[in-house]
Design a protein around this motif. Sequence first.
Motif, mmCIF file in Angstrom:
data_model
loop_
_atom_site.group_PDB
_atom_site.id
_atom_site.type_symbol
_atom_site.label_atom_id
_atom_site.label_comp_id
_atom_site.label_asym_id
_atom_site.label_seq_id
_atom_site.Cartn_x
_atom_site.Cartn_y
_atom_site.Cartn_z
ATOM 1 N N CYS A 71 0.173 -0.704 -4.703
ATOM 2 C CA CYS A 71 -1.282 -0.532 -4.601
ATOM 3 C C CYS A 71 -1.559 0.856 -4.060
ATOM 4 C CB CYS A 71 -1.888 -1.521 -3.623
ATOM 5 S SG CYS A 71 -1.313 -3.191 -3.861
ATOM 6 N N PHE B 55 -8.439 -2.745 0.240
ATOM 7 C CA PHE B 55 -9.631 -1.896 0.221
ATOM 8 C C PHE B 55 -9.899 -1.504 -1.230
ATOM 9 C CE2 PHE B 55 -11.781 2.267 1.064
ATOM 10 C CZ PHE B 55 -12.880 1.744 1.722
ATOM 11 N N GLY C 29 -0.405 4.387 -0.162
ATOM 12 C CA GLY C 29 -1.142 5.552 0.342
ATOM 13 C C GLY C 29 -1.878 6.296 -0.761
ATOM 14 N N GLY D 38 -3.406 3.575 -2.042
ATOM 15 C CA GLY D 38 -4.160 3.461 -0.785
ATOM 16 C C GLY D 38 -3.798 2.190 -0.052
ATOM 17 N N ASP D 39 -4.816 1.438 0.336
ATOM 18 C CA ASP D 39 -4.625 0.167 1.048
ATOM 19 C C ASP D 39 -4.940 -0.995 0.100
ATOM 20 O OD1 ASP D 39 -4.656 -1.032 4.096
ATOM 21 O OD2 ASP D 39 -5.878 -2.202 2.703
ATOM 22 N N SER E 181 -9.433 8.204 4.068
ATOM 23 C CA SER E 181 -8.816 8.765 5.260
ATOM 24 C C SER E 181 -8.113 10.088 4.917
ATOM 25 C CB SER E 181 -7.838 7.718 5.797
ATOM 26 O OG SER E 181 -7.182 8.170 6.903
ATOM 27 N N PRO F 102 -0.267 -2.613 4.783
ATOM 28 C CA PRO F 102 -1.422 -1.704 4.701
ATOM 29 C C PRO F 102 -1.008 -0.295 4.334
ATOM 30 C CG PRO F 102 -0.946 -2.277 6.999
ATOM 31 C CD PRO F 102 -0.015 -3.094 6.155
ATOM 32 N N GLY F 103 -1.964 0.452 3.794
ATOM 33 C CA GLY F 103 -1.660 1.839 3.416
ATOM 34 C C GLY F 103 -2.733 2.777 3.939
ATOM 35 N N VAL F 104 -2.418 4.062 3.961
ATOM 36 C CA VAL F 104 -3.418 5.082 4.307
ATOM 37 C C VAL F 104 -4.432 5.094 3.167
ATOM 38 C CG1 VAL F 104 -3.804 7.562 4.637
ATOM 39 C CG2 VAL F 104 -1.741 6.482 5.574
ATOM 40 N N THR F 105 -5.696 4.961 3.472
ATOM 41 C CA THR F 105 -6.706 4.899 2.407
ATOM 42 C C THR F 105 -6.993 6.294 1.838
ATOM 43 O OG1 THR F 105 -8.471 5.177 4.003
ATOM 44 C CG2 THR F 105 -7.909 2.914 3.427
ATOM 45 N N GLY G 116 0.860 -1.194 0.000
ATOM 46 C CA GLY G 116 0.000 0.000 0.000
ATOM 47 C C GLY G 116 0.889 1.234 0.000
ATOM 48 N N THR H 184 4.067 4.315 4.253
ATOM 49 C CA THR H 184 4.624 3.852 5.526
ATOM 50 C C THR H 184 6.121 3.568 5.381
ATOM 51 O OG1 THR H 184 4.195 1.533 5.046
ATOM 52 C CG2 THR H 184 2.446 2.740 6.174
#
Length: 243
Positions: A107, A113, A13, A109-110, A140, A134-137, A11, A21
């Motif tokens: 990817c 998702f 972001g 974002g996340d 968000s 995971p990433g910041v969606t 992810g 991240t």
Amino acid sequence: MTLRGKLFGVGVGPGDPELMTLKAARVLATAPVTAFFSKRGKTGHARSIANDFLNPKTNEIRLHYPFTTEMDLKDPRYQTEMIRFYDVCAEQLESQLLDGKDVAVLCEGDPFFYGSFMYIFDRLRSSFVVEVIPGVTGMSACWTRAMQPITHGDDVLVVLPATLPEEALVERLIGADAAVFMKVGRNLAKIRSALIRSGLLDRAFCIEQGSMPNERISRMIDKTDDDAGYFTIVLVPGRQRQR
Ligand SMILES: C[S@@+](CC[C@H](N)C(=O)[O-])C[C@H]1O[C@@H](n2cnc3c(N)ncnc32)[C@H](O)[C@@H]1O
């Protein structure tokens, strides 16, 4: 025997590279193979976000969508052709993994998702070790950039793909305190109508390209047209109660 490579879903972001991240940056810095989805002739959003973080020696694999918005989701060819496309993508990545190379799939974002990575994950998860970062969606980033706290206390948030029919949108808004509409693009007029019918238009915001240099934030009541690009989210903040 060659050890199999590991598949990473990374992810990256919502747009601002500083919202990636540390873990994503670390994996990308050494990945021997980096794959990403894009529209033919375009760089790809995830690829642009990650640009400064890629291993300079990485082998880049572009996975070109056969179409994006040109074909109607309801057209039976949509499903068949997309299934074939993801099969071919998975085979391409599989050959790298069998060769012992780690593969990072970028990817936006996340990854889990609404991300295309999930179709690769479904195809390869039983044969290879997979790690998902995971990433910041996008949502968000959008409510943060609009300075709109989205849920307080026991607020209920609904997330709606705006590709659903208007009736379904109205139905899902019943009982919701806060809402996020994804995949806005050509669906903005339909969203506006669903918001009016639900009495929510004056609370709604439209955020285009959230956290990117060309970001635009408007209240839906002030937005005079129903034009919006693919990277647009409409949100209705929750009840904003004070304690
Ligand atoms: C296929 S979904 C991917 C969602 C992504 N995986 C995430 O975590 O946000 C694409 C939709 O996400 C929304 N989106 C993602 N990032 C956005 C951003 N930075 N600004 C506005 N909308 C965004 C748009 O509604 C777009 O149509």
